[in-house]
Structure formats: C-alpha cells, structure tokens
Design an enzyme around this catalytic site. Structure first.
Site, PDB file in Angstrom:
ATOM      1  N   PRO A 226     -14.001   0.919  14.119  1.00  0.00           N
ATOM      2  CG  PRO A 226     -13.847   2.448  16.055  1.00  0.00           C
ATOM      3  CD  PRO A 226     -14.335   2.160  14.746  1.00  0.00           C
ATOM      4  CB  CYS A 227     -14.429  -4.324  15.014  1.00  0.00           C
ATOM      5  SG  CYS A 227     -13.043  -4.608  13.843  1.00  0.00           S
ATOM      6  CG  HIS A 228      -9.022  -1.512  16.697  1.00  0.00           C
ATOM      7  ND1 HIS A 228      -9.440  -0.884  15.420  1.00  0.00           N
ATOM      8  CD2 HIS A 228      -8.605  -0.667  17.505  1.00  0.00           C
ATOM      9  CE1 HIS A 228      -9.303   0.249  15.621  1.00  0.00           C
ATOM     10  NE2 HIS A 228      -8.416   0.481  16.860  1.00  0.00           N
TER      11      HIS A 228
END
Length: 159
Positions: A120-122
């Site tokens: 989850p780089c968001h």
C-alpha cells in the site's frame, strides 16, 4: 512465461500479472505484453473484490518481486503499513534506518513498487499530508485513502 488478467474496480481496470505461482505485478497501466498469456487469478480477484467492498484490510497473496536490496527494504516497510493509516516519506526513511538525504531514493523506490494496493504505497504522503507521488494517480490515491477511512469523503462541491 507470465500470465495476466484484468479486473474491474471502482478506480478503473487493474492489471494482475504473475509467474504461475505468485503475483508479480499489480498496475493501473493495462498495457499487456505480447508474450504474456491470459490466465486466472481467482484468489487475488476475490481479495480485491473484498477490499473494494470494505470487507478486507490486508492482502494474503503469494507475491514475488525483484528489486534492489534497497527497494525490497522499502517495499517491506510499505507492506507493513496498517490499513487506515498513513506515514510520511521522511518517517518511512527513518524506519528503514536510512539518513534523511535518502528521502528521494525512498520516494523513487516507492514509485517503482510493482504491487500497487497490495503493497500500500498509497499510504505514504508528504510531510504536510499532501497526496503526492502515486503511480496510479493522485485521484486514485485519494480514493484509496477515503475507502480506508483516512480521508473524509467530500459530500458537497465548492463553487
């Protein structure tokens, strides 16, 4: 030989690519390479459906990536970010034990994340909370963080 499929999501079509035993790429860029063959990712499709329905907070999929040692270290830290939270590039840099002058390198590693949403780089934001630096686009980042309850859904428009 890599196999692929595309799935529909509330954020548009998502490309899933794997090596036959593990997922190797999740992307909003659905540019399919001619050497790939269409396949099935039933478990990944189920988990993505549950995630977008608000029923899943993490993914439990076999994944394989091939990044540099530094990228893999950054990606492992990104993978550990809990659902419904955010961190900053600077905080992530500190967590991997890198000096502050490596923030741009951390940002580049995050930008090269081949497993969007799954890793989850968001959830990584600017120091002031700005939604910057997402390969899927800032609007998708906003939508993912809204889905996870980090951001409030805008209920009105400002004229």
């Amino acid at each position: 030989m890599d196999i692929y499929t595309t799935i529909d999501s509330p954020l548009g079509e998502i490309l899933l690519v794997g090596d036959g035993s593990a997922l190797t790429r999740v992307s909003f860029d659905v540019d399919v390479r001619p050497e790939w063959r269409r396949g099935s990712f039933a478990e990944a499709e189920r988990q993505f459906s549950e995630y977008f329905a608000g029923e899943r907070t993490s993914f439990d999929l076999d994944v394989v990536t091939r990044g540099s040692a530094f990228q893999e270290r950054v990606w492992a830290e990104v993978a550990a970010l809990p659902y419904g939270t955010t961190t900053t590039y600077g905080a992530l840099t500190a967590r991997i034990g890198a000096s502050r002058d490596r923030i741009r390198a951390v940002g580049a590693a995050i930008g090269a994340n081949p497993l969007l949403i799954v890793r989850p780089c968001h959830r990584v934001v600017g120091v002031d909370g700005a939604l910057i630096g997402y390969a899927g686009g800032v609007e998708r980042k906003r939508s993912l963080l809204t889905l996870e309850g980090v951001l409030q859904q805008q209920l009105w428009s400002v004229s």
